[in-house]
Design an enzyme around this catalytic site. Structure first.
Site, mmCIF file in Angstrom:
data_model
loop_
_atom_site.group_PDB
_atom_site.id
_atom_site.type_symbol
_atom_site.label_atom_id
_atom_site.label_comp_id
_atom_site.label_asym_id
_atom_site.label_seq_id
_atom_site.Cartn_x
_atom_site.Cartn_y
_atom_site.Cartn_z
ATOM 1 N N SER A 126 0.746 -1.246 0.042
ATOM 2 C CA SER A 126 -0.012 0.039 0.271
ATOM 3 C C SER A 126 0.691 1.226 0.100
ATOM 4 O O SER A 126 2.031 1.307 0.637
ATOM 5 C CB SER A 126 -0.833 -0.051 1.382
ATOM 6 O OG SER A 126 -1.254 1.315 1.618
ATOM 7 N N TYR A 151 -1.962 -0.778 11.169
ATOM 8 C CA TYR A 151 -2.455 -1.725 9.830
ATOM 9 C C TYR A 151 -1.095 -1.087 8.811
ATOM 10 O O TYR A 151 -0.467 -2.139 8.212
ATOM 11 C CB TYR A 151 -3.455 -0.995 9.068
ATOM 12 C CG TYR A 151 -3.756 -1.287 7.664
ATOM 13 C CD1 TYR A 151 -4.039 -2.620 7.097
ATOM 14 C CD2 TYR A 151 -3.597 -0.441 6.643
ATOM 15 C CE1 TYR A 151 -3.927 -2.941 5.777
ATOM 16 C CE2 TYR A 151 -3.460 -0.602 5.448
ATOM 17 C CZ TYR A 151 -3.677 -1.901 4.786
ATOM 18 O OH TYR A 151 -3.887 -2.117 3.538
ATOM 19 N N LYS A 155 2.066 -3.730 6.793
ATOM 20 C CA LYS A 155 2.488 -3.723 5.318
ATOM 21 C C LYS A 155 3.876 -3.542 5.320
ATOM 22 O O LYS A 155 4.740 -4.227 4.660
ATOM 23 C CB LYS A 155 1.577 -2.647 4.437
ATOM 24 C CG LYS A 155 0.463 -2.883 4.270
ATOM 25 C CD LYS A 155 0.127 -3.936 3.594
ATOM 26 C CE LYS A 155 -1.329 -4.532 3.585
ATOM 27 N NZ LYS A 155 -1.859 -5.755 3.036
HETATM 28 P P1 NAD Z 1 -11.010 -7.358 1.479
HETATM 29 O O1 NAD Z 1 -11.402 -7.119 3.035
HETATM 30 O O2 NAD Z 1 -12.183 -6.815 0.525
HETATM 31 O O3 NAD Z 1 -10.496 -8.506 0.892
HETATM 32 C C1 NAD Z 1 -9.545 -9.268 1.758
HETATM 33 C C2 NAD Z 1 -9.929 -10.584 2.003
HETATM 34 O O4 NAD Z 1 -9.055 -11.523 2.757
HETATM 35 C C3 NAD Z 1 -11.518 -10.782 2.483
HETATM 36 O O5 NAD Z 1 -12.293 -11.542 1.727
HETATM 37 C C4 NAD Z 1 -11.346 -11.371 3.829
HETATM 38 O O6 NAD Z 1 -12.410 -12.505 4.186
HETATM 39 C C5 NAD Z 1 -9.922 -12.468 3.750
HETATM 40 N N1 NAD Z 1 -9.082 -12.738 4.840
HETATM 41 C C6 NAD Z 1 -8.724 -11.726 5.618
HETATM 42 N N2 NAD Z 1 -7.880 -12.588 6.591
HETATM 43 C C7 NAD Z 1 -7.932 -13.704 6.281
HETATM 44 C C8 NAD Z 1 -7.386 -14.984 6.853
HETATM 45 N N3 NAD Z 1 -6.703 -14.998 7.747
HETATM 46 N N4 NAD Z 1 -7.686 -16.164 6.050
HETATM 47 C C9 NAD Z 1 -8.318 -16.188 4.930
HETATM 48 N N5 NAD Z 1 -8.971 -15.081 4.448
HETATM 49 C C10 NAD Z 1 -8.747 -13.899 4.998
HETATM 50 O O7 NAD Z 1 -9.927 -6.034 1.028
HETATM 51 P P2 NAD Z 1 -9.253 -5.639 -0.448
HETATM 52 O O8 NAD Z 1 -9.766 -3.987 -0.347
HETATM 53 O O9 NAD Z 1 -9.544 -6.350 -1.593
HETATM 54 O O10 NAD Z 1 -7.577 -5.471 0.033
HETATM 55 C C11 NAD Z 1 -6.972 -6.742 -0.521
HETATM 56 C C12 NAD Z 1 -5.286 -6.440 0.021
HETATM 57 O O11 NAD Z 1 -5.057 -5.036 -0.461
HETATM 58 C C13 NAD Z 1 -5.099 -6.086 1.513
HETATM 59 O O12 NAD Z 1 -4.274 -6.806 1.791
HETATM 60 C C14 NAD Z 1 -5.204 -4.814 1.715
HETATM 61 O O13 NAD Z 1 -4.385 -4.530 2.886
HETATM 62 C C15 NAD Z 1 -4.724 -4.197 0.433
HETATM 63 N N6 NAD Z 1 -4.647 -2.832 0.016
HETATM 64 C C16 NAD Z 1 -6.050 -2.526 -0.023
HETATM 65 C C17 NAD Z 1 -6.218 -1.248 -0.242
HETATM 66 C C18 NAD Z 1 -7.879 -0.694 -0.441
HETATM 67 O O14 NAD Z 1 -8.046 0.573 -0.529
HETATM 68 N N7 NAD Z 1 -8.757 -1.546 -0.655
HETATM 69 C C19 NAD Z 1 -5.187 -0.496 -0.383
HETATM 70 C C20 NAD Z 1 -4.054 -0.410 -0.118
HETATM 71 C C21 NAD Z 1 -3.451 -2.088 -0.199
#
Ligand code: NAD
Ligand code: UDP
Length: 345
Positions: A126, A151, A155
């Site tokens: 991120s 959080y 990362k």
């Molecule tokens: P999201 O919460 O929609 O998806 C994450 C998924 O991981 C969820 O379906 C959740 O059920 C699953 N999960 C969490 N912990 C788990 C575990 N221990 N075992 C199995 N499954 C598990 O989030 P997203 O927005 O799709 O983000 C995906 C990744 O991208 C994350 O790592 C997040 O930190 C990163 N990210 C997201 C953003 C954003 O703005 N959405 C920005 C930068 C980075």
């Protein structure tokens, strides 16, 4: 060994990436514990691709069951690791849960890579790792700032773990993708972002306000040192973002990396203010959005946007979709899910 393990594959970015992978002919298996997503996402993916991806409901903090997935699918050749907790505010309240989930999940996956000889790994990082950047736009060489939340710290720590893991495992190849602000939904409106409870992020809050689920949008500050006073971010279409993951996997499989550990910024390169997002949304939907400016939100940076030229040149990837089509896709998705829920009663 064409199969890609997508952790968090029923989540927001994961589900869009699964679609892009399947449309490129990759076999996929998803691991998700459904802590922040719903099983119906698989119907959406099947609706778009015509095929249901393999799915394993496993918690990555459960090492034995995680290893079992690798036994069940010996053709896994690469991993895209999305699964994590991601709410900045919640991470301040529950730091240990965030460290436990985000870090242990990664460690078990790396151990499984070792045990089952899987070498290719793409990590969801991120732009939070840059904090309030000294210079804009931000390149991958910008210094990592002290994280402003547990959080963000997960990362940073995960990126360090990945680099350390490479030393005794010279066959590992890793790409860390640093996302800016992913928004929007698949153009089919069959998958999109489905925040649980009150959304933290700007665009789901806008669409939920426009559809009448929230009374008003609270805009966090208009006294920033920016041209219009509102906070500035780099909003990147989620399908564009997802395409970069497919390219990263191909790069790993075809041994095209320059280094064993590579980092790419994924953004548009354009910074937009909260007000510009609101005004564009109003213009394209014809809906007047009820909003009120309140105090700044703790931990928010003033402005951050990417220099995506390294990803543009090295990956041959570029954000293509316009802000207008991206916001419209978010709006179509909002209308679709609300009609679905209302139909269910
Ligand atoms: P999201 O919460 O929609 O998806 C994450 C998924 O991981 C969820 O379906 C959740 O059920 C699953 N999960 C969490 N912990 C788990 C575990 N221990 N075992 C199995 N499954 C598990 O989030 P997203 O927005 O799709 O983000 C995906 C990744 O991208 C994350 O790592 C997040 O930190 C990163 N990210 C997201 C953003 C954003 O703005 N959405 C920005 C930068 C980075
Ligand atoms: N924002 C806002 N009201 C909201 C949510 C977000 O004004 O209800 C602003 C926030 O202050 C920031 C921008 O919108 O300037 C993007 O915030 P978001 O939470 O979507 O992403 P972040 O950049 O914090 O990861």
């Amino acid at each position: 060994m064409n199969r890609v393990l997508v952790t968090g594959g029923t989540g927001y970015i994961g589900s869009h990436t699964v679609v892009e992978l399947m449309e490129k002919g990759f076999d996929v298996v998803i691991i998700d514990n459904l802590s922040n997503s719903q099983i119906e996402v698989l119907d959406g993916i099947a609706g778009i691709t015509g095929k249901r991806p393999d799915f394993e409901q496993v918690d990555l903090r459960d090492k034995a069951n995680t290893f079992n997935v690798f036994r069940k699918y010996p053709d896994i050749g690469s991993i895209i690791h999305f699964a994590a907790f991601k709410a900045v505010g919640e991470s301040v309240e529950k730091p240990l849960e965030y460290y436990h989930n985000n870090i242990n999940s990664l460690i078990y996956l790396l151990e499984a890579m070792n045990a089952f000889r899987v070498n290719n790994f793409v990590f969801s990082s991120s732009c939070t790792v840059y904090g309030e950047p000294d210079t804009l736009p931000v390149t991958e060489n910008a210094p990592i700032k002290k994280a402003s939340s547990p959080y963000g710290n997960t990362k940073q720590i995960c990126e360090e773990i990945l680099q350390d893991a490479l030393i005794p495992n010279p066959d590992f190849k890793i790409i860390s993708l640093r996302y800016f602000n992913p928004i929007g939904a698949h153009p089919s409106a069959l998958i999109g972002e489905l925040p649980v409870g009150v959304p933290n992020n700007l665009v789901p809050f806008i669409t939920q306000t426009a559809i009448g689920l929230r009374d008003e949008l609270r805009v966090f500050g208009n006294d920033y040192n920016t041209p219009d006073g509102y906070g500035i971010r780099d909003y990147i279409n989620v399908v564009d973002l997802s395409r970069a993951h497919v390219i990263a996997i191909e790069r790993l499989l075809e041994n095209r990396q320059k280094q064993k550990f590579e980092i790419f910024n994924l953004g548009t390169g354009k910074g937009l203010s909260v007000l510009e997002i609101i005004q564009t949304f109003e213009r394209i939907t014809g809906k007047k959005l009820k909003y009120r400016v309140v105090d700044r939100r703790d931990g928010d940076v003033e402005q951050v946007y990417a220099d995506p030229s390294y990803a543009n040149n090295e990956l041959g990837w570029k954000a293509e979709k316009t802000l207008e089509e991206t916001l419209l896709s978010a709006w179509s998705w909002e209308k679709y899910i609300r009609s679905k829920y209302n139909a269910k009663g």
